[in-house]
Design an enzyme around this catalytic site. Structure first.
Site, short mmCIF file in Angstrom:
data_model
loop_
_atom_site.label_atom_id
_atom_site.label_comp_id
_atom_site.label_asym_id
_atom_site.label_seq_id
_atom_site.Cartn_x
_atom_site.Cartn_y
_atom_site.Cartn_z
N ASP A 7 82.71 29.77 114.86
CA ASP A 7 83.56 29.92 113.78
C ASP A 7 82.74 30.12 112.51
O ASP A 7 82.27 29.14 111.79
CB ASP A 7 84.41 28.54 113.62
CG ASP A 7 85.58 28.71 112.56
OD1 ASP A 7 85.92 29.81 112.06
OD2 ASP A 7 86.06 27.88 111.68
N GLU A 67 85.23 34.27 116.20
CA GLU A 67 86.29 34.57 115.54
C GLU A 67 86.30 35.85 114.79
O GLU A 67 85.14 35.97 114.02
CB GLU A 67 86.95 33.48 114.73
CG GLU A 67 88.25 33.74 114.27
CD GLU A 67 88.63 32.18 113.59
OE1 GLU A 67 89.67 31.71 114.01
OE2 GLU A 67 88.24 31.88 112.66
N ASP A 138 85.86 22.45 111.57
CA ASP A 138 85.17 23.81 111.92
C ASP A 138 84.62 23.87 113.27
O ASP A 138 84.77 24.94 114.13
CB ASP A 138 83.91 24.05 110.93
CG ASP A 138 84.33 24.25 109.57
OD1 ASP A 138 84.90 25.16 109.33
OD2 ASP A 138 83.88 23.33 108.69
#
Length: 183
Positions: A7, A67, A138
């Site tokens: 991420d 992502e 996160d």
């Protein structure tokens, strides 16, 4: 198959590693790379690169997922996010890992069944699926990305997504049953 999920972010880059062995989902590790905000962007990117390289060397994943950028943050934020994403992808590629790029809504849908799930909902499902509390939001997102990459495969066409949802439904049902037995 051991998968690292990323991420990306210039302030906090979450990472999470899961393994799929004999149809079981196994937690390997998670954390956040957080360079000091008092150093230049270039040094922060180098810090992310160095830390991520060490994580990959330590855990030796077979595959990676990251992502995709959500472009609603504004030009400056998107640019900084893009830099962190770029350096992360560079490290993953340099390590010889295949990279699956996944849109945020697809990660949320794969993990919770709802494409607009909150960070709290993601964290809660990760806790149920892996029987571990992620270190922070996160790293929870990164674990969700890794799990999603396995479930959707390299190509997330409609038929593959339906299969992934069926597999995930089974995993979710097992996790909820296990949770219920604890109560």
């Amino acid at each position: 198959m051991r998968i690292i999920g990323i991420d990306p972010g210039l302030r906090h880059t979450g990472w999470g590693i899961v393994e799929f062995k004999n149809n079981k989902l196994i937690y390997i590790g998670d954390g956040t790379i957080s360079p000091s905000t008092s150093i230049s962007d270039g040094k922060r990117l180098f810090f992310i690169k160095s830390e991520l390289s060490e994580i990959i060397s330590k855990y030796i994943p077979n595959k990676s997922a990251i992502e995709q950028i959500f472009v609603g943050f504004g030009a400056g934020s998107s640019l900084k996010l893009g830099m962190a994403r770029g350096v992360s992808m560079s490290v993953l590629a340099e390590s010889g890992l295949d990279i699956t790029e996944i849109p945020p809504k697809l990660v949320k849908k794969t993990i919770t069944g709802y494409g607009s799930a909150s960070k709290q909902q993601i964290t809660s499902m990760i806790e149920k699926l892996l029987s571990v509390l992620p270190k922070n939001e996160d790293s929870a997102d990164a674990l969700a990305i890794a799990i999603s990459a396995h479930h959707i495969g390299d190509d997330y066409s409609a038929s593959n997504l339906q299969q992934a949802n069926n597999s995930l439904d089974i995993a979710i049902a097992k996790a909820l049953l296990k949770e219920k037995k604890k109560s």
